[in-house]
Design an enzyme around this catalytic site. Structure first.
Site, PDB file in Angstrom:
ATOM      1  N   GLU A  41       0.824  -1.217   0.000  1.00 24.57           N
ATOM      2  CA  GLU A  41       0.000   0.000   0.000  1.00 24.57           C
ATOM      3  C   GLU A  41       0.854   1.261   0.000  1.00 24.57           C
ATOM      4  OE1 GLU A  41      -3.035   0.414  -0.626  1.00 24.57           O
ATOM      5  OE2 GLU A  41      -3.735  -1.643  -0.535  1.00 24.57           O
ATOM      6  N   GLN A  46       0.704   6.919  -5.076  1.00 23.67           N
ATOM      7  CA  GLN A  46       1.244   7.760  -6.184  1.00 23.67           C
ATOM      8  C   GLN A  46       2.078   6.995  -7.204  1.00 23.67           C
ATOM      9  OE1 GLN A  46       2.714   9.955  -2.950  1.00 23.67           O
ATOM     10  NE2 GLN A  46       2.009  11.890  -3.762  1.00 23.67           N
ATOM     11  N   GLY A  85      10.669   6.971  -6.640  1.00 26.62           N
ATOM     12  CA  GLY A  85      10.243   8.354  -6.369  1.00 26.62           C
ATOM     13  C   GLY A  85       9.563   8.513  -5.017  1.00 26.62           C
ATOM     14  N   TYR A 124      -6.485   6.473   4.174  1.00 25.78           N
ATOM     15  CA  TYR A 124      -6.695   5.395   3.212  1.00 25.78           C
ATOM     16  C   TYR A 124      -5.824   4.175   3.536  1.00 25.78           C
ATOM     17  CZ  TYR A 124      -5.918   2.285  -0.561  1.00 25.78           C
ATOM     18  OH  TYR A 124      -5.768   1.121  -1.241  1.00 25.78           O
ATOM     19  N   ASP A 142      -9.365   5.120  -2.386  1.00 18.31           N
ATOM     20  CA  ASP A 142      -8.139   5.527  -3.089  1.00 18.31           C
ATOM     21  C   ASP A 142      -8.516   6.142  -4.441  1.00 18.31           C
ATOM     22  OD1 ASP A 142      -8.831   3.433  -4.729  1.00 18.31           O
ATOM     23  OD2 ASP A 142      -6.850   2.511  -4.751  1.00 18.31           O
ATOM     24  N   CYS A 206     -19.232  -3.871 -17.323  1.00 17.92           N
ATOM     25  CA  CYS A 206     -19.270  -3.469 -15.909  1.00 17.92           C
ATOM     26  C   CYS A 206     -20.425  -4.149 -15.171  1.00 17.92           C
ATOM     27  CB  CYS A 206     -19.425  -1.959 -15.806  1.00 17.92           C
ATOM     28  SG  CYS A 206     -19.475  -1.410 -14.098  1.00 17.92           S
ATOM     29  N   CYS A 212     -25.509   2.511 -12.337  1.00 16.11           N
ATOM     30  CA  CYS A 212     -24.582   3.629 -12.496  1.00 16.11           C
ATOM     31  C   CYS A 212     -25.301   4.880 -13.038  1.00 16.11           C
ATOM     32  CB  CYS A 212     -23.448   3.238 -13.439  1.00 16.11           C
ATOM     33  SG  CYS A 212     -22.265   4.569 -13.673  1.00 16.11           S
TER      34      CYS A 212
HETATM   35 FE1  SF4 Z   1     -19.368   0.867 -14.579  1.00 16.33          FE
HETATM   36 FE2  SF4 Z   1     -20.391   3.275 -14.400  1.00 16.33          FE
HETATM   37 FE3  SF4 Z   1     -17.779   2.943 -14.448  1.00 16.33          FE
HETATM   38 FE4  SF4 Z   1     -19.209   2.539 -16.641  1.00 16.33          FE
HETATM   39  S1  SF4 Z   1     -18.918   4.455 -15.576  1.00 16.33           S
HETATM   40  S2  SF4 Z   1     -17.580   1.254 -15.872  1.00 16.33           S
HETATM   41  S3  SF4 Z   1     -21.058   1.671 -15.788  1.00 16.33           S
HETATM   42  S4  SF4 Z   1     -19.180   2.267 -12.847  1.00 16.33           S
END
Ligand code: SF4
Length: 363
Positions: A41, A46, A85, A124, A142, A206, A212
């Site tokens: 981690e 970076q 770095g 984080y 992150d 996805c 989304c």
């Molecule tokens: Fe999935 Fe939304 Fe990312 Fe597209 S923008 S990959 S639908 S989380």
């Protein structure tokens, strides 16, 4: 809270299913020991995964346990880190190992509050170690996770603003499935790296597409919102390649705290207004090493960009004025070495380049 948050349990389940089929394989994932998770981690802060992997392997071969790291010499640590770095990370990891030995009986602590007392461990990193290595129910946010969540929930504020930060950590906490935080956090990271990529996210692959918001609006490539970048300042820097009549060159070690702390370099510094590069060099060598030099021909010029500024470094052949003896005034130490000995002194990118050019010239 966003309307699609009512789907939090479904989002978590879909993501975990996807992760069970698509998780990336990393050496620290097969045995997520606290020490290996902490090292990975810190290295990944970076720095890209592909860059980190060989460094991680070399590190674990040299310091397989936290105890071995705590007993190592900082020079050895910085040599292994050379090229990665942000050298403060290596110094902090070394300090953290010593602190765990002295204050935590050699065991990396488990709670966020204790983890955050270790140098270089922020919110984080503490959450990642706590969830991945100890199975604690802690959300971690992150860069990858910021991007995924900002698209999933259509965060409209600039991604690094306080408001966006609060929203993202809040969302990550609400989504977190109890008892599965380690996998869930890593699943979000992997989704960000493999599918919800910075440019052209592969929404068709996805598992979260139907939840989304930004995909639904067709604005996924406009998220996350980035604040306008300020131009970073450019500095002119001069460095002295001081050669003695016996063919040895002077290397100076930078003070341990600060930029390139603990690394070795050809000494010099920033040109001030109204100075020539040569005048800047004479002044810097006087201030840092209490030595008088004669500046000769230019050896070369080098460009480098850091996160907060960029610089052009001009290196000059130099000699000491007869009778002048360097002293470590504003440097930690200095040595006289032959070019082939320079490889044992950890350096930043440009100084290494100069050292290699000197070596090839003197061969
Ligand atoms: Fe999935 Fe939304 Fe990312 Fe597209 S923008 S990959 S639908 S989380």
């Amino acid at each position: 809270m966003p309307s699609n948050l009512s789907n939090a349990p479904k989002i978590a389940n879909q993501l975990l299913d996807w992760y069970s089929q698509n998780a990336r394989e990393f050496p620290w994932r097969s045995h997520p020991e606290p020490y290996s998770v902490l090292v990975s981690e810190i290295m990944l802060q970076q720095t890209r995964m592909e860059t980190v992997l060989p460094y991680y392997q070399r590190w674990m071969s040299a310091f397989p346990t936290l105890k071995e790291l705590s007993e190592s010499d900082l020079q050895e640590v910085l040599t292994l880190w050379e090229g990665l770095g942000f050298y403060g990370r290596a110094r902090n990891l070394h300090k953290a190992a010593k602190l765990v030995l002295s204050d935590f009986n050699g065991q990396i602590p488990t709670t966020l509050a204790e983890l955050e007392t270790l140098p270089g461990v922020g919110r984080y990193t503490a959450a990642a170690v706590s969830s991945i290595a100890f199975g604690a129910d802690e959300a971690a946010v992150d860069g990858n996770i910021r991007r995924v969540l900002s698209r999933l929930f259509n965060i409209e504020e600039p991604i690094r603003s306080t408001q966006a930060e609060e929203s993202l950590w809040g969302l990550a906490e609400v989504l977190l499935p109890v008892g599965k935080a380690g996998d869930f956090n890593q699943a979000l990271m992997d989704l960000g790296s493999l599918v919800c990529t910075p440019k052209k996210p592969v929404c068709i692959r996805c598992p979260l597409q139907k939840y989304c918001t930004s995909f639904g609006l067709g604005i996924q490539e406009e998220r996350p919102v980035r604040a306008e970048k300020k131009p970073i300042p450019h500095k002119l820097v001069a460095a002295a390649i001081i050669r003695r009549t016996d063919g040895l060159f002077l290397l100076a070690q930078r003070p341990e705290n600060g930029l390139f702390g603990g690394l070795w370099e050809f000494p010099g510094g920033k040109k001030e207004n109204g100075e020539t590069l040569q005048e800047a060099l004479v002044r810097e060598i006087q201030e840092e090493l209490s030595a008088e030099i004669k500046v000769g021909e230019e050896f070369g010029s080098y460009q480098h960009t850091l996160s907060h500024f960029r610089f052009t470094l001009y290196a000059f052949h130099c000699t000491l004025i007869v009778g002048s003896q360097p002293k470590a005034i504003e440097v930690k130490d200095f040595v006289w070495v032959k070019p082939h000995e320079m490889k044992t002194y950890p350096m930043g990118k440009i100084d290494r380049l100069i050292a290699e050019e000197l070596l090839s010239e003197t061969k």
